[in-house]
Design a protein around this motif. Structure first.
Motif, PDB file in Angstrom:
ATOM      1  N   ALA A 106       0.925  -1.300   0.040  1.00 46.15           N
ATOM      2  CA  ALA A 106       0.011   0.191   0.114  1.00 46.15           C
ATOM      3  C   ALA A 106       0.848   1.196   0.027  1.00 46.15           C
ATOM      4  N   ASN A 107       0.737   2.160  -0.781  1.00 44.64           N
ATOM      5  CA  ASN A 107       1.384   3.483  -1.052  1.00 44.64           C
ATOM      6  C   ASN A 107       0.352   4.660  -0.659  1.00 44.64           C
ATOM      7  N   SER A 474      -4.722   9.304  -1.233  1.00 46.30           N
ATOM      8  CA  SER A 474      -4.981  10.722  -0.759  1.00 46.30           C
ATOM      9  C   SER A 474      -3.943  10.939   0.360  1.00 46.30           C
ATOM     10  N   GLY A 475      -3.686   9.929   1.316  1.00 47.99           N
ATOM     11  CA  GLY A 475      -2.781   9.882   2.377  1.00 47.99           C
ATOM     12  C   GLY A 475      -3.601  10.272   3.542  1.00 47.99           C
ATOM     13  N   SER A 492       3.638   0.765   2.782  1.00 48.63           N
ATOM     14  CA  SER A 492       3.831  -0.687   3.692  1.00 48.63           C
ATOM     15  C   SER A 492       3.591  -1.774   2.804  1.00 48.63           C
ATOM     16  N   THR A 493       4.365  -2.728   2.938  1.00 47.70           N
ATOM     17  CA  THR A 493       4.300  -4.112   2.081  1.00 47.70           C
ATOM     18  C   THR A 493       4.612  -5.091   3.271  1.00 47.70           C
ATOM     19  N   LEU A 494       3.552  -6.233   3.393  1.00 49.54           N
ATOM     20  CA  LEU A 494       3.572  -7.251   3.965  1.00 49.54           C
ATOM     21  C   LEU A 494       3.630  -8.790   3.105  1.00 49.54           C
ATOM     22  N   TYR A 495       4.310  -9.541   3.584  1.00 49.28           N
ATOM     23  CA  TYR A 495       4.402 -10.856   2.928  1.00 49.28           C
ATOM     24  C   TYR A 495       4.699 -11.926   3.809  1.00 49.28           C
ATOM     25  N   ILE A 496       4.626 -13.186   3.434  1.00 47.48           N
ATOM     26  CA  ILE A 496       4.812 -14.423   4.125  1.00 47.48           C
ATOM     27  C   ILE A 496       5.874 -15.103   3.333  1.00 47.48           C
TER      28      ILE A 496
END
Length: 566
Positions: A106-107, A474-475, A492-496
């Motif tokens: 997500a940005n 839009s933040g 953010s970035t999330l990963y397994i």
């Protein structure tokens, strides 16, 4: 048909080497450097244009690209050759494994980050630190790689207490007395326990300061560490600090029904010993922990430089498309490169992001049996990793910090620790992100993606203000009573990440290096890598000690130095 015209051939005088290493992850670069130092001829290859593989530190756009490219189904072929039997060899395709899954990126501030991507060096395998006295630091010094690396200290460590607040982790006698969150009784209890540990370790090592009566009994050493701490009548707060912030236990040590890895007292003592020896080992490091100035990927580059100095030939942007196996007995012979060339070697080390396709039905039974046991298998547990970017520190006037959420501290079903590291950027800080920005790394062991994501989201929600709106770009941010004290999430970035089980020895000439594990430090990875090298070369030293000159100090502790950026 393979398009070898895309890759320039490697013009070398020889086509045969003692060792071919595929991949430039940290264990692979250590093996290449150690083998080169032992006088072996080594060809080191990587399909990427950067060093590090799963241990790399990457720009933002590189990071997301790498994770997504290694989240494809395992059946996806990374080359256009087919498994076949040539005149001389059985040719087995090399393919990419699926090592990442459930990726969420997500940005919330694209206008801020648009021109900043190349200013970030994000660790793929974070959070990760080095203890000042751990095996990785010793290896860096012993191998001479310290000439290529610079480190900064982690300023302070915190642990989430029973009330949900963040308490300092006292890591020395002076820190205990200065800690205002501890009562006088708690300080005395902690000091007595540390003294007990020091007396036991001194007695076990045969030092003059320890006596046999100071040793902890063998029965206690084999008991769960949590039970031993309870018998020492340590209050829950102190017990939690010792178990999860200093000894870094993963699972809930008070609930053996769900605890997958019980920390025994013996190992707990060893971890406390490492922590205490790390504090004060280097004069300009106030705590126990270190972080590479340009991210952990610099360690792979450092060992690659060490290997190159010893004669290792390194080629980036060169995929290995296939293995060459003897048609009759299944013995490894060499590799086929994307350029169409064939390079032969006595031994082969493969990156764990790769796997080998099974041989054709017409192959010999010996070859089929070898390949069935050669390929890696996924462990039942995984590592949930999260990376966040903010413009405020979690704590005022603190740039680099470690934070531990013990089991059950965020929600009742949290059965494992969650660890986080914040790294700040700027000219006087670590060179891993732009000035005024901070990178937060999270990790926790999990059974599946749903479990892992719940761990990560719980920690993020506790620490950050999460932007939401009809248009996420839009933040805008959630407004709450404590919104002004929580950093706002920008990206953010999330990963397994899969954990793989390596069974080196199934084939006498082909080996796999280990993947980034769920630990905070590198001790287990260093042990695994050293064991792999000794299996390959039982008669060679793993980085032989350099003889000291008459001018050098006799005590090896006296010349143990790292490049430390003040």
């Amino acid at each position: 048909m393979s398009d070898s015209s895309l890759y320039d051939p490697i013009e070398l005088e020889t086509t045969t080497f003692d060792l071919i290493v595929v991949g430039t992850g940290l264990p692979a670069t250590v093996i290449a450097a150690a083998a080169s130092a032992a006088g072996k001829t080594v060809l080191h290859l990587d399909r990427n244009h950067f060093y590090g593989s799963q241990f790399a530190s990457l720009h933002l756009d590189q990071l997301t690209s790498f994770i997504n490219s290694h989240a494809t189904p395992p059946s996806t072929i990374i080359d256009t050759t087919s498994t076949s039997i040539s005149h001389d060899y059985t040719v087995l395709d090399v393919t990419l494994r699926s090592v990442y899954s459930s990726i969420e990126t997500a940005n919330y501030a694209p206008e801020i980050l648009a021109d900043q991507s190349s200013k970030f060096l994000i660790d793929l395998g974070g959070p990760r630190v080095l203890f000042c006295a751990d095996k990785a630091v010793d290896l860096i010094v012993k191998s001479g790689v310290d000439s290529y690396l610079t480190f900064k200290s982690i300023d302070v460590s915190f642990i989430c207490d029973e009330s949900g607040g963040l308490s300092n982790v006292p890591d020395s006698r002076s820190a205990i007395f200065k800690d205002k969150s501890l009562s006088l009784i708690e300080k005395n209890q902690l000091m007595r326990f540390f003294k007990l540990v020091q007396q036991h370790l001194a007695a076990s090592a045969g030092d003059d300061g320890g006596s046999e009566s100071s040793k902890i009994s063998e029965e206690d050493l084999e008991s769960p560490f949590a039970d031993f701490l309870k018998r020492m009548r340590l209050p829950p707060k102190i017990k939690s600090i010792i178990l999860y912030a200093i000894s870094l236990a993963d699972d809930d040590q008070d609930n053996l029904e769900v605890c997958k890895t019980v920390l025994k007292t013996r190992e707990g003592m060893q971890r406390l010993d490492l922590y205490q020896k790390s504090v004060g080992r280097f004069p300009n490091v106030p705590g126990a922990l270190l972080y590479p100035l340009y991210g952990h990927g610099e360690m792979s580059q450092g060992f690659s430089r060490c290997a190159a100095v010893k004669g290792c030939i390194q080629v980036l942007r060169m995929p290995v498309n296939a293995l060459l196996m003897d048609k009759e007995n299944g013995q490894y012979k060499g590799v086929r490169l994307a350029s169409g060339e064939e390079k032969l070697s006595h031994q082969l080390v493969l990156d764990p992001t790769l796997t080998v396709r099974l041989p054709p039905t017409s192959s010999s039974p010996d070859l089929k049996e070898t390949l069935q046991v050669l390929n890696l298998k996924d462990d039942k547990r995984k590592v949930a990793r999260g990376i966040c970017i903010t413009t405020r520190s979690l704590k005022p006037d603190v740039s680099n910090l470690l934070l531990v959420y013990p089991p059950r501290s965020l929600f009742p079903e949290q059965d494992t620790s969650i660890r986080a590291i914040q790294i700040g950027g700027g000219s006087d800080k670590l060179a891993v992100c732009p000035s005024g920005m901070f990178v937060l790394y999270f990790s926790g062991l999990c059974d599946d993606a749903e479990h892992g994501k719940r761990l990560l989201h719980a920690a993020m929600n506790a620490l950050l203000t999460l932007p939401i709106s009809a248009n996420p770009e839009s933040g805008s941010a959630v407004q709450s009573e404590d919104a002004e004290v929580k950093p706002t999430l920008l990206w953010s970035t999330l990963y397994i990440q899969e954990l793989t089980m390596v069974h080196n020895g199934a084939h006498e000439n082909i080996f796999f290096t280990p993947v980034p594990d769920g630990n905070l430090n590198y001790n287990d990875l260093v042990d695994s890598t050293a064991a792999l090298f000794q299996k390959m070369y039982p008669d060679e030293a793993f980085f032989a000690e350099t003889p000291s000159s008459p001018e050098e100090p006799e005590n090896p502790e006296d010349d143990t130095e790292l490049n430390l950026d003040d």
